[in-house]
Scaffold this motif. Sequence first.
Motif, PDB file in Angstrom:
ATOM      1  N   ASP A 122       0.812  -1.224   0.000  1.00 12.21           N
ATOM      2  CA  ASP A 122       0.000   0.000   0.000  1.00 12.21           C
ATOM      3  C   ASP A 122       0.843   1.270   0.000  1.00 12.21           C
ATOM      4  O   ASP A 122       0.306   2.374  -0.133  1.00 12.21           O
ATOM      5  CB  ASP A 122      -0.946   0.019   1.209  1.00 12.21           C
ATOM      6  N   ALA A 123       2.174   1.149   0.144  1.00 10.63           N
ATOM      7  CA  ALA A 123       3.035   2.336   0.232  1.00 10.63           C
ATOM      8  C   ALA A 123       4.192   2.214  -0.750  1.00 10.63           C
ATOM      9  O   ALA A 123       4.784   1.143  -0.909  1.00 10.63           O
ATOM     10  CB  ALA A 123       3.572   2.493   1.652  1.00 10.63           C
ATOM     11  N   GLY A 124       4.514   3.326  -1.408  1.00 12.74           N
ATOM     12  CA  GLY A 124       5.622   3.347  -2.352  1.00 12.74           C
ATOM     13  C   GLY A 124       6.935   3.683  -1.682  1.00 12.74           C
ATOM     14  O   GLY A 124       7.032   3.802  -0.457  1.00 12.74           O
ATOM     15  N   PHE A 125       7.995   3.878  -2.492  1.00 17.90           N
ATOM     16  CA  PHE A 125       9.313   4.199  -1.966  1.00 17.90           C
ATOM     17  C   PHE A 125       9.259   5.486  -1.142  1.00 17.90           C
ATOM     18  O   PHE A 125       8.695   6.495  -1.574  1.00 17.90           O
ATOM     19  CB  PHE A 125      10.316   4.403  -3.111  1.00 17.90           C
ATOM     20  N   GLY A 126       9.839   5.452   0.032  1.00 14.37           N
ATOM     21  CA  GLY A 126       9.926   6.647   0.859  1.00 14.37           C
ATOM     22  C   GLY A 126       8.642   7.009   1.575  1.00 14.37           C
ATOM     23  O   GLY A 126       8.581   8.054   2.237  1.00 14.37           O
TER      24      GLY A 126
ATOM     25  N   ARG B 288      25.557   6.490   1.998  1.00 18.36           N
ATOM     26  CA  ARG B 288      25.445   7.447   0.893  1.00 18.36           C
ATOM     27  C   ARG B 288      26.679   7.404   0.001  1.00 18.36           C
ATOM     28  O   ARG B 288      26.586   7.480  -1.226  1.00 18.36           O
ATOM     29  CB  ARG B 288      25.224   8.841   1.486  1.00 18.36           C
ATOM     30  N   LYS B 289      27.853   7.239   0.624  1.00 22.81           N
ATOM     31  CA  LYS B 289      29.102   7.222  -0.140  1.00 22.81           C
ATOM     32  C   LYS B 289      29.316   5.882  -0.849  1.00 22.81           C
ATOM     33  O   LYS B 289      29.704   5.833  -2.013  1.00 22.81           O
ATOM     34  CB  LYS B 289      30.269   7.519   0.804  1.00 22.81           C
ATOM     35  N   ILE B 290      29.046   4.781  -0.131  1.00 25.82           N
ATOM     36  CA  ILE B 290      29.296   3.449  -0.685  1.00 25.82           C
ATOM     37  C   ILE B 290      28.523   3.214  -1.971  1.00 25.82           C
ATOM     38  O   ILE B 290      29.043   2.654  -2.936  1.00 25.82           O
ATOM     39  CB  ILE B 290      28.920   2.365   0.348  1.00 25.82           C
ATOM     40  N   PHE B 291      27.261   3.654  -1.999  1.00 33.90           N
ATOM     41  CA  PHE B 291      26.421   3.397  -3.161  1.00 33.90           C
ATOM     42  C   PHE B 291      26.346   4.592  -4.106  1.00 33.90           C
ATOM     43  O   PHE B 291      25.495   4.637  -4.992  1.00 33.90           O
ATOM     44  CB  PHE B 291      25.025   2.962  -2.712  1.00 33.90           C
TER      45      PHE B 291
ATOM     46  N   TRP C 203      24.788  15.268 -10.167  1.00 35.54           N
ATOM     47  CA  TRP C 203      24.964  16.373  -9.226  1.00 35.54           C
ATOM     48  C   TRP C 203      24.033  17.548  -9.566  1.00 35.54           C
ATOM     49  O   TRP C 203      23.677  18.324  -8.696  1.00 35.54           O
ATOM     50  CB  TRP C 203      26.438  16.825  -9.244  1.00 35.54           C
ATOM     51  N   ASN C 204      23.648  17.658 -10.830  1.00 34.67           N
ATOM     52  CA  ASN C 204      22.690  18.693 -11.256  1.00 34.67           C
ATOM     53  C   ASN C 204      21.282  18.193 -10.968  1.00 34.67           C
ATOM     54  O   ASN C 204      20.857  17.181 -11.515  1.00 34.67           O
ATOM     55  CB  ASN C 204      22.858  18.956 -12.757  1.00 34.67           C
ATOM     56  N   PRO C 205      20.533  18.884 -10.076  1.00 33.97           N
ATOM     57  CA  PRO C 205      19.189  18.409  -9.702  1.00 33.97           C
ATOM     58  C   PRO C 205      18.272  18.182 -10.896  1.00 33.97           C
ATOM     59  O   PRO C 205      17.421  17.297 -10.865  1.00 33.97           O
ATOM     60  CB  PRO C 205      18.659  19.536  -8.793  1.00 33.97           C
ATOM     61  N   GLU C 206      18.451  18.981 -11.956  1.00 32.93           N
ATOM     62  CA  GLU C 206      17.577  18.839 -13.124  1.00 32.93           C
ATOM     63  C   GLU C 206      17.870  17.556 -13.899  1.00 32.93           C
ATOM     64  O   GLU C 206      17.010  17.038 -14.612  1.00 32.93           O
ATOM     65  CB  GLU C 206      17.728  20.053 -14.042  1.00 32.93           C
ATOM     66  N   LYS C 207      19.095  17.041 -13.773  1.00 31.37           N
ATOM     67  CA  LYS C 207      19.470  15.825 -14.487  1.00 31.37           C
ATOM     68  C   LYS C 207      19.468  14.601 -13.572  1.00 31.37           C
ATOM     69  O   LYS C 207      19.749  13.490 -14.020  1.00 31.37           O
ATOM     70  CB  LYS C 207      20.863  15.991 -15.103  1.00 31.37           C
ATOM     71  N   ASN C 208      19.147  14.814 -12.309  1.00 30.18           N
ATOM     72  CA  ASN C 208      19.189  13.730 -11.330  1.00 30.18           C
ATOM     73  C   ASN C 208      17.933  12.869 -11.438  1.00 30.18           C
ATOM     74  O   ASN C 208      16.885  13.191 -10.882  1.00 30.18           O
ATOM     75  CB  ASN C 208      19.321  14.310  -9.917  1.00 30.18           C
ATOM     76  N   LYS C 209      18.026  11.769 -12.173  1.00 35.16           N
ATOM     77  CA  LYS C 209      16.878  10.893 -12.386  1.00 35.16           C
ATOM     78  C   LYS C 209      17.298   9.423 -12.250  1.00 35.16           C
ATOM     79  O   LYS C 209      17.380   8.694 -13.242  1.00 35.16           O
ATOM     80  CB  LYS C 209      16.262  11.150 -13.767  1.00 35.16           C
ATOM     81  N   PRO C 210      17.576   8.991 -10.997  1.00 31.88           N
ATOM     82  CA  PRO C 210      17.963   7.587 -10.815  1.00 31.88           C
ATOM     83  C   PRO C 210      16.837   6.647 -11.211  1.00 31.88           C
ATOM     84  O   PRO C 210      15.658   6.977 -11.101  1.00 31.88           O
ATOM     85  CB  PRO C 210      18.274   7.499  -9.311  1.00 31.88           C
TER      86      PRO C 210
ATOM     87  N   HIS D  56      17.423   1.002  -3.037  1.00 35.25           N
ATOM     88  CA  HIS D  56      17.908   1.991  -2.071  1.00 35.25           C
ATOM     89  C   HIS D  56      16.878   3.114  -1.896  1.00 35.25           C
ATOM     90  O   HIS D  56      17.135   4.271  -2.245  1.00 35.25           O
ATOM     91  CB  HIS D  56      19.243   2.585  -2.536  1.00 35.25           C
ATOM     92  N   PRO D  57      15.701   2.791  -1.364  1.00 31.52           N
ATOM     93  CA  PRO D  57      14.629   3.796  -1.295  1.00 31.52           C
ATOM     94  C   PRO D  57      14.958   5.011  -0.434  1.00 31.52           C
ATOM     95  O   PRO D  57      14.389   6.072  -0.627  1.00 31.52           O
ATOM     96  CB  PRO D  57      13.436   3.009  -0.724  1.00 31.52           C
ATOM     97  N   ARG D  58      15.904   4.878   0.520  1.00 26.49           N
ATOM     98  CA  ARG D  58      16.236   6.027   1.379  1.00 26.49           C
ATOM     99  C   ARG D  58      17.311   6.921   0.762  1.00 26.49           C
ATOM    100  O   ARG D  58      17.594   7.999   1.289  1.00 26.49           O
ATOM    101  CB  ARG D  58      16.724   5.551   2.754  1.00 26.49           C
ATOM    102  N   TYR D  59      17.920   6.505  -0.333  1.00 31.52           N
ATOM    103  CA  TYR D  59      19.062   7.245  -0.881  1.00 31.52           C
ATOM    104  C   TYR D  59      18.706   8.703  -1.224  1.00 31.52           C
ATOM    105  O   TYR D  59      19.452   9.619  -0.854  1.00 31.52           O
ATOM    106  CB  TYR D  59      19.628   6.534  -2.109  1.00 31.52           C
ATOM    107  N   PRO D  60      17.576   8.970  -1.899  1.00 29.26           N
ATOM    108  CA  PRO D  60      17.254  10.376  -2.195  1.00 29.26           C
ATOM    109  C   PRO D  60      17.118  11.241  -0.942  1.00 29.26           C
ATOM    110  O   PRO D  60      17.592  12.385  -0.916  1.00 29.26           O
ATOM    111  CB  PRO D  60      15.921  10.279  -2.952  1.00 29.26           C
ATOM    112  N   SER D  61      16.500  10.704   0.118  1.00 28.09           N
ATOM    113  CA  SER D  61      16.334  11.505   1.334  1.00 28.09           C
ATOM    114  C   SER D  61      17.671  11.743   2.024  1.00 28.09           C
ATOM    115  O   SER D  61      17.895  12.799   2.630  1.00 28.09           O
ATOM    116  CB  SER D  61      15.344  10.833   2.299  1.00 28.09           C
ATOM    117  N   LEU D  62      18.611  10.764   1.923  1.00 27.11           N
ATOM    118  CA  LEU D  62      19.945  10.965   2.501  1.00 27.11           C
ATOM    119  C   LEU D  62      20.699  12.042   1.737  1.00 27.11           C
ATOM    120  O   LEU D  62      21.448  12.835   2.325  1.00 27.11           O
ATOM    121  CB  LEU D  62      20.733   9.655   2.486  1.00 27.11           C
ATOM    122  N   CYS D  63      20.500  12.099   0.416  1.00 31.39           N
ATOM    123  CA  CYS D  63      21.142  13.148  -0.385  1.00 31.39           C
ATOM    124  C   CYS D  63      20.569  14.519  -0.059  1.00 31.39           C
ATOM    125  O   CYS D  63      21.285  15.520  -0.066  1.00 31.39           O
ATOM    126  CB  CYS D  63      20.992  12.841  -1.873  1.00 31.39           C
ATOM    127  N   VAL D  64      19.275  14.569   0.225  1.00 26.63           N
ATOM    128  CA  VAL D  64      18.675  15.840   0.642  1.00 26.63           C
ATOM    129  C   VAL D  64      19.231  16.265   1.993  1.00 26.63           C
ATOM    130  O   VAL D  64      19.540  17.440   2.224  1.00 26.63           O
ATOM    131  CB  VAL D  64      17.135  15.703   0.706  1.00 26.63           C
TER     132      VAL D  64
END
Length: 344
Positions: A111-115, A203-206, A217-224, A232-240
């Motif tokens: 019932d819940a998506g990533f993050g 965050r560094k290892i992956f 590194w450019n937010p506009e091109k950041n589309k994992p 790695h569902p928590r990776y975007p929040s760790l980058c924030v």
Amino acid sequence: SENKMKFPSTSTAVSSVFSKLRILVLNQTGTTWTEVLLCAPGWPALEELYLASNNITVLERPDNVLQTLKLLDLSDNQLRDGNQLHLIAHLPRLEHLILRNTGISSIHFPDAGFGCKTKMFPSLKHLAIKDNKISQWSSINELDKLPSLRSLQCHNNPLMDTEKNPETLRQLIIAKISQLEVLNKSEVWVQILKRKGAELDYRKIFGSDWLAAGGHWNPEKNKPSEEFLAAHPRYPSLCVQYGVPEEGELKGQQPSTLKNELLTLTITCPEKPEQKPVEKKLPESMTIQRVKGLLYRLLKIPGSELKLSYKSSKLEGKEVELDNDLKPLQFYSIENGDCVLVRW
């Protein structure tokens, strides 16, 4: 426990005999889940229910019963699959769920998506899933969806053999489950330092995998990719939270390992002569922040600010401050035999 109990096979008139019963232990009694639900209307105040070793394989949704339950033990029952858990996922007060040796190989909250947080198990704080068949990190990722989870026991699952270094494994689990406070009965000590160190390492290892999957590194091109986010569902929040990993951090990094050369260092407290010097072997990639966390525990230092520096035979008469918590020991060119000075 261990008495062969006989329960009615059909619903009966509700009795008030057990209206104040709080704890009921029915381990090894042959009790089925169906029988539990038939009798449960007579247990309106039940808070703890133990049903270990009863050959229970299938669960049913407890409609309008067991709504006061805070602890449920289903250990040593071979559940058909992990989806059986969805049938008990809406018990509103359930805080402690024990699923030791139940044969489950995966956990999923569809019932819940990533993050996002699931609506299932809204009050669950303590989960024991040790001695099972969980082999994929995706099940650990799913546990981050539980809104109240604070304590996890997950010993003796195939997943625990995917990393040779137990500390690496521990760090990955801590980084993947954001609110975890106790892992395998061991407190996530020096809570803020330990978690932050684990999250920064993760965050560094992956980071290289993130770049290869479409991160930028450019937010506009950041589309994992979706595949990376699933792993790695928590990776975007760790980058924030900490910023995206810098290019220099990713050089030479091998995904899924923290192993590196160990440095033998002497730890000394120059202003505390009663503290005897201690010799420790530390990974050269260990951040200053994590070194501080280790020293809090090792030297039993109260919650105060640590100041670290080091002396080297190659820098005679000089003392170099270790002043950046996010940098590893190797950043300061520390070598075997150097002396780390601790002040507070």
